[in-house]
Design a protein around this motif. Structure first.
Motif: not given
Length: 61
Positions: A47-61
Motif C-alpha cells: 500500500v502507499s505510505p499514506s494508506a498505511w498511516v491511515d490504517f495504523v491510525g484506524y487500528a490504534a483506536h
C-alpha cells in the motif's frame, strides 16, 4: 531497502513474543509491504505510505 536491493522486514511491536499471529512490514519511500511472518514466501500486499498511516491510525483506536 538495503544495498543489495532486498527489503528490510521487521516485526510489528504489537506482535506476541510467542511467534504466532505476527505481521512484518518493509518500507520503501513509495510503498509499504506487509506479510505474515509465519509464511515469509507467501502472499504479501503493498500500500502507499499514506494508506498505511491511515490504517495504523484506524487500528490504534
Amino acid at each position: 531497502m538495503n544495498t543489495t536491493g532486498e527489503l528490510n522486514w521487521f516485526k510489528s511491536s504489537y506482535s506476541g513474543s510467542e511467534g504466532d499471529d505476527c505481521v512484518e512490514v518493509a518500507r520503501t519511500p513509495q510503498v509499504v509491504h506487509v506479510r505474515d511472518s509465519k509464511d515469509a514466501d507467501g502472499p504479501r500486499f503493498a500500500v502507499s505510505p499514506s494508506a498505511w498511516v491511515d490504517f495504523v491510525g484506524y487500528a490504534a483506536h
